[in-house]
Design a protein around this motif. Structure first.
Motif, mmCIF file in Angstrom:
data_model
loop_
_atom_site.group_PDB
_atom_site.id
_atom_site.type_symbol
_atom_site.label_atom_id
_atom_site.label_comp_id
_atom_site.label_asym_id
_atom_site.label_seq_id
_atom_site.Cartn_x
_atom_site.Cartn_y
_atom_site.Cartn_z
ATOM 1 N N MET A 164 73.264 55.339 43.500
ATOM 2 C CA MET A 164 73.457 53.903 42.690
ATOM 3 C C MET A 164 72.464 52.931 43.013
ATOM 4 S SD MET A 164 77.556 53.951 42.259
ATOM 5 C CE MET A 164 78.415 55.341 41.182
ATOM 6 N N THR A 165 72.143 53.023 44.011
ATOM 7 C CA THR A 165 70.952 51.793 44.416
ATOM 8 C C THR A 165 69.687 52.214 43.958
ATOM 9 O OG1 THR A 165 72.062 51.594 46.877
ATOM 10 C CG2 THR A 165 69.589 50.934 46.438
ATOM 11 N N LYS A 166 69.388 53.317 43.884
ATOM 12 C CA LYS A 166 68.233 54.028 42.973
ATOM 13 C C LYS A 166 68.253 53.730 41.742
ATOM 14 C CE LYS A 166 66.298 57.209 46.421
ATOM 15 N NZ LYS A 166 66.060 58.863 46.565
ATOM 16 N N GLU A 167 69.434 53.656 41.032
ATOM 17 C CA GLU A 167 69.707 53.473 39.694
ATOM 18 C C GLU A 167 69.456 52.011 39.383
ATOM 19 O OE1 GLU A 167 72.292 54.265 36.086
ATOM 20 O OE2 GLU A 167 73.303 54.667 37.780
ATOM 21 N N ARG A 168 69.895 51.165 40.392
ATOM 22 C CA ARG A 168 69.530 49.555 40.120
ATOM 23 C C ARG A 168 68.086 49.419 40.165
ATOM 24 N NH1 ARG A 168 74.805 49.736 42.973
ATOM 25 N NH2 ARG A 168 73.575 49.294 44.819
ATOM 26 N N LYS A 169 67.307 49.814 41.202
ATOM 27 C CA LYS A 169 66.184 49.744 41.548
ATOM 28 C C LYS A 169 65.434 50.145 40.081
ATOM 29 C CE LYS A 169 62.361 50.640 44.617
ATOM 30 N NZ LYS A 169 61.852 49.264 44.275
ATOM 31 N N LEU A 170 65.712 51.087 39.634
ATOM 32 C CA LEU A 170 64.861 51.742 38.229
ATOM 33 C C LEU A 170 65.005 50.713 37.113
ATOM 34 C CD1 LEU A 170 63.455 54.127 36.668
ATOM 35 C CD2 LEU A 170 65.635 54.937 36.210
ATOM 36 N N GLY A 171 66.319 50.299 37.269
ATOM 37 C CA GLY A 171 66.559 49.104 36.039
ATOM 38 C C GLY A 171 65.880 47.777 36.350
ATOM 39 N N ILE A 232 73.257 71.214 24.222
ATOM 40 C CA ILE A 232 73.212 69.564 24.560
ATOM 41 C C ILE A 232 71.880 69.385 25.296
ATOM 42 C CG2 ILE A 232 74.448 67.816 25.558
ATOM 43 C CD1 ILE A 232 75.860 68.606 23.056
ATOM 44 N N LEU A 233 71.151 68.410 24.694
ATOM 45 C CA LEU A 233 70.088 67.927 25.491
ATOM 46 C C LEU A 233 70.257 66.656 25.743
ATOM 47 C CD1 LEU A 233 66.960 68.299 26.598
ATOM 48 C CD2 LEU A 233 66.373 67.512 24.187
ATOM 49 N N SER A 234 70.497 66.321 27.078
ATOM 50 C CA SER A 234 70.784 64.837 27.700
ATOM 51 C C SER A 234 69.437 64.302 28.293
ATOM 52 C CB SER A 234 71.866 65.041 28.779
ATOM 53 O OG SER A 234 73.111 65.911 28.031
ATOM 54 N N VAL A 235 69.091 63.236 27.736
ATOM 55 C CA VAL A 235 68.132 62.502 28.339
ATOM 56 C C VAL A 235 68.024 61.166 28.884
ATOM 57 C CG1 VAL A 235 65.317 62.050 27.646
ATOM 58 C CG2 VAL A 235 66.889 63.973 26.286
ATOM 59 N N LEU A 236 67.426 60.822 30.044
ATOM 60 C CA LEU A 236 67.278 59.629 30.608
ATOM 61 C C LEU A 236 65.916 59.123 30.349
ATOM 62 C CD1 LEU A 236 68.661 57.320 32.724
ATOM 63 C CD2 LEU A 236 67.230 58.346 34.478
ATOM 64 N N TYR A 237 65.900 57.884 29.628
ATOM 65 C CA TYR A 237 64.683 57.117 29.298
ATOM 66 C C TYR A 237 64.247 56.059 30.023
ATOM 67 C CZ TYR A 237 64.445 59.859 24.857
ATOM 68 O OH TYR A 237 64.430 61.034 23.919
ATOM 69 N N ALA A 238 63.015 55.793 30.170
ATOM 70 C CA ALA A 238 62.524 54.385 30.925
ATOM 71 C C ALA A 238 61.268 54.249 30.408
ATOM 72 C CB ALA A 238 62.494 54.601 32.519
ATOM 73 N N GLU A 239 61.056 53.051 29.881
ATOM 74 C CA GLU A 239 59.745 52.501 29.509
ATOM 75 C C GLU A 239 59.301 53.196 28.007
ATOM 76 O OE1 GLU A 239 56.814 52.926 32.645
ATOM 77 O OE2 GLU A 239 57.690 51.336 33.784
ATOM 78 N N GLY A 240 60.561 53.806 27.183
ATOM 79 C CA GLY A 240 60.046 54.147 26.258
ATOM 80 C C GLY A 240 59.817 55.785 26.239
ATOM 81 N N ARG A 241 59.991 56.440 27.215
ATOM 82 C CA ARG A 241 59.667 57.781 27.265
ATOM 83 C C ARG A 241 60.658 58.482 28.211
ATOM 84 N NH1 ARG A 241 56.013 59.353 31.794
ATOM 85 N NH2 ARG A 241 55.397 57.172 32.906
ATOM 86 N N PRO A 242 61.201 59.843 27.988
ATOM 87 C CA PRO A 242 61.967 60.411 28.703
ATOM 88 C C PRO A 242 61.326 60.620 30.319
ATOM 89 C CG PRO A 242 60.771 61.958 27.485
ATOM 90 C CD PRO A 242 60.396 60.710 27.144
ATOM 91 N N ILE A 243 62.254 60.359 31.260
ATOM 92 C CA ILE A 243 62.032 60.559 32.801
ATOM 93 C C ILE A 243 62.796 61.818 33.216
ATOM 94 C CG2 ILE A 243 60.819 58.229 32.978
ATOM 95 C CD1 ILE A 243 63.442 57.594 34.599
#
Length: 364
Positions: A164-171, A232-243
């Protein structure tokens, strides 16, 4: 007991409906593991469209379908579970209390032997042939995501806090971070498969997607949707692209985790772990009872799991020279692999060697 054997395209709509209904009622009938997507008619039919060796035995009792047994068969009579090496759940979908004679079944299917490596619990006719039983971790979501997270904070507190710390840092570090639970863009699926192929090569493993039929199978399942089944294809996006992305299969109550991967450029954020927590939240909201993480020793599975199912590997055989020869060939390979996987002092050096070989192969 009457047994009829069909090619996948010959299975009637009525039989498919009965098969799906047995899965839908599996929990009420006392066999919840039979609701797994890898045991669905859609999975077997998709494999049948990419391979010519798939057959389906329909077992009748009192004139009605009582069991569905999908398998693959070689020209010499060696049988394998459908998708052996790919499927995380195998066996016969059947009525409550239905028991078949394995020798009669093998004769009707013209099989000398039937091999499995993820036999689901409750398959009494086949369990006598099991040579080993292994845990398959699951993430329970039937009480909701909040209950799951509270449990995770108790069982894996350091893992949960770090993720969860890494998720906040990613945000904070990346723009436009968002999650899509059911992405329908085929281009993103191709991106995921490219990441996965690179991961296989980088870690010295065999690249599954170097096989055309596996590529075709995944794309077919991506486009397969019914009331009781979907890819089911599940995707996390950042900066407009899948990561990070994951492709899996779902039925009404089970999401089977299958192919996860992420962009190594974002590796410091552990985007794959963030993705799994987002998947769990969305799946719980969608009525999924649990995520099946699949057999295999992976540290992240132990951190995410709430309990374990168990699957078996082995074979059932007739007294036939083909069966004797196949077991003599396969048994030592299985025994060596399982010994290495179960002993850290052997697995560690073997894993490091594979990764060094993968680095050389990838030009690193």
């Amino acid at each position: 007991m009457d047994i009829s054997v069909y090619r996948p395209g010959e299975l009637t709509a009525a039989d498919r409906a009965v098969w799906s209904a047995l899965q839908s009622k599996a929990r009420l009938n006392g066999y919840p593991e039979l609701a797994n997507p890898f045991l669905s008619p859609e999975f077997t039919l998709a494999v049948g469209r990419t391979r010519r060796d798939v057959r389906i035995a329909v077992l009748h009792e009192d004139g009605e379908p009582a069991g569905f047994f999908p398998y693959q068969r070689t020209s010499t009579g060696v049988g394998r579970a459908v998708g052996l090496g790919l499927s995380d759940c195998q066996g016969m979908v059947h009525r409550p209390g239905f028991i078949c004679d394995t020798q009669e079944l093998l004769r009707a299917c013209d099989l000398a032997i039937w091999e499995f490596d993820h036999l689901v619990k409750g398959q009494a006719p086949f369990e006598a042939g099991a040579s080993g039983t292994f845990p398959s971790p699951v993430m329970d979501l039937d009480q909701g995501y909040d209950v799951y997270i509270r449990r995770l904070r108790t069982t894996s507190p350091v893992f949960t806090r770090r993720t969860m710390t890494k998720e906040r840092k990613l945000g904070r570090d990346a723009a436009q971070v968002h999650y899509v639970h059911d992405e329908r863009d085929p281009a993103v699926l191709r991106t995921l498969l490219g990441w996965k192929s690179a991961q296989y090569r980088r870690t010295g493993r065999s690249d599954r997607f170097a096989h055309d039929w596996i590529n075709q199978l995944v794309h077919q399942l991506f486009h397969t949707r019914s009331e009781s089944f979907a890819g089911i294809l599940s995707v996390l996006y950042a900066e407009g692209r899948p990561i990070a992305a994951h492709f899996g299969l779902r039925t009404e109550r089970v999401l089977s985790c299958w192919f996860p991967a992420y962009d190594p450029a974002f590796g410091k954020y552990s985007p794959g772990l963030i993705l799994f927590l987002r998947m769990a939240e969305a799946a719980a909201a969608d009525g999924i009872a649990y995520l099946d993480l699949g057999r295999g020793q992976k540290g992240f599975k132990d951190s995410l799991k709430t309990r374990e199912l168990f699957v078996s590997e082995g074979w059932v055989t007739r007294r036939h020279p083909v069966a004797i020869g196949h077991r003599a060939h396969r048994a030592p390979v299985r025994a060596l692999r399982n010994t290495v996987l179960s002993r850290p002092e052997l697995f560690g050096p073997a894993d490091r060697l594979l990764k060094r070989m993968g680095k050389i192969r990838s030009g690193g």
